[in-house]
Design a protein around this motif. Structure first.
Motif, PDB file in Angstrom:
ATOM      1  N   GLU A  85      -6.874-107.123  24.191  1.00 15.95           N
ATOM      2  CA  GLU A  85      -5.604-107.791  23.916  1.00 15.95           C
ATOM      3  C   GLU A  85      -4.470-106.805  23.668  1.00 15.95           C
ATOM      4  N   GLU A  86      -4.747-105.706  22.948  1.00 18.82           N
ATOM      5  CA  GLU A  86      -3.677-104.746  22.625  1.00 18.82           C
ATOM      6  C   GLU A  86      -3.204-103.950  23.836  1.00 18.82           C
ATOM      7  N   GLU A  87      -3.886-104.072  24.966  1.00 12.92           N
ATOM      8  CA  GLU A  87      -3.473-103.389  26.187  1.00 12.92           C
ATOM      9  C   GLU A  87      -2.576-104.254  27.067  1.00 12.92           C
ATOM     10  N   LEU A  88      -2.308-105.488  26.642  1.00 13.83           N
ATOM     11  CA  LEU A  88      -1.583-106.441  27.481  1.00 13.83           C
ATOM     12  C   LEU A  88      -0.344-107.007  26.787  1.00 13.83           C
ATOM     13  N   ILE A  89       0.670-107.278  27.586  1.00 18.87           N
ATOM     14  CA  ILE A  89       1.833-108.053  27.154  1.00 18.87           C
ATOM     15  C   ILE A  89       2.110-109.069  28.257  1.00 18.87           C
ATOM     16  N   LEU A  90       2.923-110.064  27.955  1.00 18.39           N
ATOM     17  CA  LEU A  90       3.317-111.002  29.008  1.00 18.39           C
ATOM     18  C   LEU A  90       4.095-110.258  30.088  1.00 18.39           C
ATOM     19  N   ALA A  91       3.865-110.621  31.334  1.00 12.02           N
ATOM     20  CA  ALA A  91       4.567-109.970  32.441  1.00 12.02           C
ATOM     21  C   ALA A  91       6.073-110.163  32.338  1.00 12.02           C
ATOM     22  N   SER A  92       6.484-111.250  31.702  1.00 14.23           N
ATOM     23  CA  SER A  92       7.910-111.551  31.565  1.00 14.23           C
ATOM     24  C   SER A  92       8.565-110.797  30.406  1.00 14.23           C
ATOM     25  N   ASP A  93       7.768-110.169  29.535  1.00 19.71           N
ATOM     26  CA  ASP A  93       8.333-109.408  28.410  1.00 19.71           C
ATOM     27  C   ASP A  93       9.055-108.162  28.920  1.00 19.71           C
ATOM     28  N   PRO A  94      10.044-107.687  28.163  1.00 17.97           N
ATOM     29  CA  PRO A  94      10.732-106.458  28.571  1.00 17.97           C
ATOM     30  C   PRO A  94       9.750-105.298  28.705  1.00 17.97           C
ATOM     31  N   TRP A  95       9.994-104.431  29.664  1.00 18.32           N
ATOM     32  CA  TRP A  95       9.107-103.309  29.927  1.00 18.32           C
ATOM     33  C   TRP A  95       9.934-102.075  30.252  1.00 18.32           C
ATOM     34  N   VAL A  96       9.626-100.975  29.607  1.00 14.08           N
ATOM     35  CA  VAL A  96      10.255 -99.688  29.889  1.00 14.08           C
ATOM     36  C   VAL A  96       9.136 -98.738  30.312  1.00 14.08           C
ATOM     37  N   PRO A  97       9.145 -98.280  31.555  1.00 11.61           N
ATOM     38  CA  PRO A  97       8.082 -97.371  31.995  1.00 11.61           C
ATOM     39  C   PRO A  97       8.181 -96.024  31.297  1.00 11.61           C
ATOM     40  N   ASN A  98       7.048 -95.371  31.102  1.00 11.82           N
ATOM     41  CA  ASN A  98       7.025 -94.050  30.487  1.00 11.82           C
ATOM     42  C   ASN A  98       6.431 -93.032  31.452  1.00 11.82           C
ATOM     43  N   LYS A  99       6.855 -91.766  31.305  1.00  8.85           N
ATOM     44  CA  LYS A  99       6.392 -90.698  32.188  1.00  8.85           C
ATOM     45  C   LYS A  99       5.042 -90.129  31.763  1.00  8.85           C
ATOM     46  N   TYR A 100       4.783 -90.093  30.463  1.00  2.76           N
ATOM     47  CA  TYR A 100       3.614 -89.387  29.957  1.00  2.76           C
ATOM     48  C   TYR A 100       2.667 -90.353  29.254  1.00  2.76           C
ATOM     49  N   ASP A 101       1.409 -89.972  29.193  1.00  6.16           N
ATOM     50  CA  ASP A 101       0.371 -90.820  28.631  1.00  6.16           C
ATOM     51  C   ASP A 101      -0.296 -90.168  27.427  1.00  6.16           C
ATOM     52  N   PHE A 102      -1.021 -90.976  26.682  1.00  7.86           N
ATOM     53  CA  PHE A 102      -1.849 -90.483  25.597  1.00  7.86           C
ATOM     54  C   PHE A 102      -2.762 -89.374  26.126  1.00  7.86           C
ATOM     55  N   ASN A 103      -2.861 -88.314  25.369  1.00  5.51           N
ATOM     56  CA  ASN A 103      -3.749 -87.184  25.655  1.00  5.51           C
ATOM     57  C   ASN A 103      -3.279 -86.331  26.832  1.00  5.51           C
ATOM     58  N   GLN A 104      -2.027 -86.503  27.262  1.00  3.54           N
ATOM     59  CA  GLN A 104      -1.484 -85.685  28.339  1.00  3.54           C
ATOM     60  C   GLN A 104      -0.800 -84.458  27.746  1.00  3.54           C
ATOM     61  N   LYS A 105      -0.989 -83.317  28.395  1.00  4.52           N
ATOM     62  CA  LYS A 105      -0.337 -82.085  27.961  1.00  4.52           C
ATOM     63  C   LYS A 105       1.100 -82.067  28.474  1.00  4.52           C
ATOM     64  N   VAL A 106       2.023 -81.722  27.564  1.00  2.00           N
ATOM     65  CA  VAL A 106       3.441 -81.641  27.897  1.00  2.00           C
ATOM     66  C   VAL A 106       4.008 -80.333  27.359  1.00  2.00           C
ATOM     67  N   ILE A 107       5.173 -79.976  27.844  1.00  6.67           N
ATOM     68  CA  ILE A 107       5.878 -78.773  27.392  1.00  6.67           C
ATOM     69  C   ILE A 107       7.239 -79.192  26.880  1.00  6.67           C
ATOM     70  N   THR A 108       7.627 -78.640  25.748  1.00 13.45           N
ATOM     71  CA  THR A 108       8.938 -78.962  25.197  1.00 13.45           C
ATOM     72  C   THR A 108      10.025 -78.179  25.941  1.00 13.45           C
ATOM     73  N   LEU A 109      11.100 -78.852  26.260  1.00 15.03           N
ATOM     74  CA  LEU A 109      12.224 -78.230  26.963  1.00 15.03           C
ATOM     75  C   LEU A 109      13.244 -77.645  25.995  1.00 15.03           C
ATOM     76  N   VAL A 110      13.093 -77.976  24.716  1.00 15.46           N
ATOM     77  CA  VAL A 110      14.012 -77.502  23.682  1.00 15.46           C
ATOM     78  C   VAL A 110      13.198 -77.011  22.488  1.00 15.46           C
ATOM     79  N   PRO A 111      13.739 -76.077  21.726  1.00 15.42           N
ATOM     80  CA  PRO A 111      13.022 -75.684  20.506  1.00 15.42           C
ATOM     81  C   PRO A 111      13.112 -76.796  19.463  1.00 15.42           C
TER      82      PRO A 111
END
Length: 146
Positions: A69-95
């Motif tokens: 259940e916690e992985e789902l929302i209504l398809a009609s609910d607002p949605w903002v896509p994200n670039k990165y996922d849980f457990n993904q390695k990222v690099i900071t562009l700023v200190p």
């Protein structure tokens, strides 16, 4: 335990779903359905009598997977896509600076621990773990690690 979604409800996946060993023909850990995908619920069951599991058919992906259940929302609910996922390695562009002291240098690698999506404002932030400390970072301040 009452299900939040009914049969036939269109839902959106809020997290990537990987094979936990129950999906035949794919390796454990393999990506099955990407976050943001829309599917239709056509069965509701339970796991260990304490978790509701929805069988969701994702037409565009031609796959049916079990979702919590916690992985789902209504398809009609607002949605903002994200670039990165849980457990993904990222690099900071700023200190990262606290009280005038740089605590994380620019171009340091961190690990995404949580995605924070504010659908009202249309922004995405992340909890990122850098060198024994967690920071909330805006998406614009990060890039994917190679």
């Amino acid at each position: 335990m009452q299900p939040a979604f009914e049969y036939g409800t269109e839902v959106r996946l809020t997290r990537n779903v990987r094979n936990d060993g129950t999906y035949p023909g794919t390796a454990v850990g393999e990506l099955l359905i990407k976050r943001g995908a829309v599917g239709c619920i056509y069965d509701v069951g339970s796991y260990l009598q304490d978790q509701i599991i929805y069988r969701v058919h994702f037409l565009d992906e031609a796959k049916t997977v079990g979702c919590r259940e916690e992985e789902l929302i209504l398809a009609s609910d607002p949605w903002v896509p994200n670039k990165y996922d849980f457990n993904q390695k990222v690099i900071t562009l700023v200190p990262i600076v606290i009280d005038g002291e740089t605590v994380v240098e620019e171009n340091r690698q961190g690990l995404v621990m949580k995605v924070l999506r504010d659908c009202e404002k249309g922004i995405v932030n992340y909890h990122v773990y850098f060198a024994n400390r967690m920071f909330q970072m805006p998406e614009a301040a990060l890039q994917a690690a190679e």
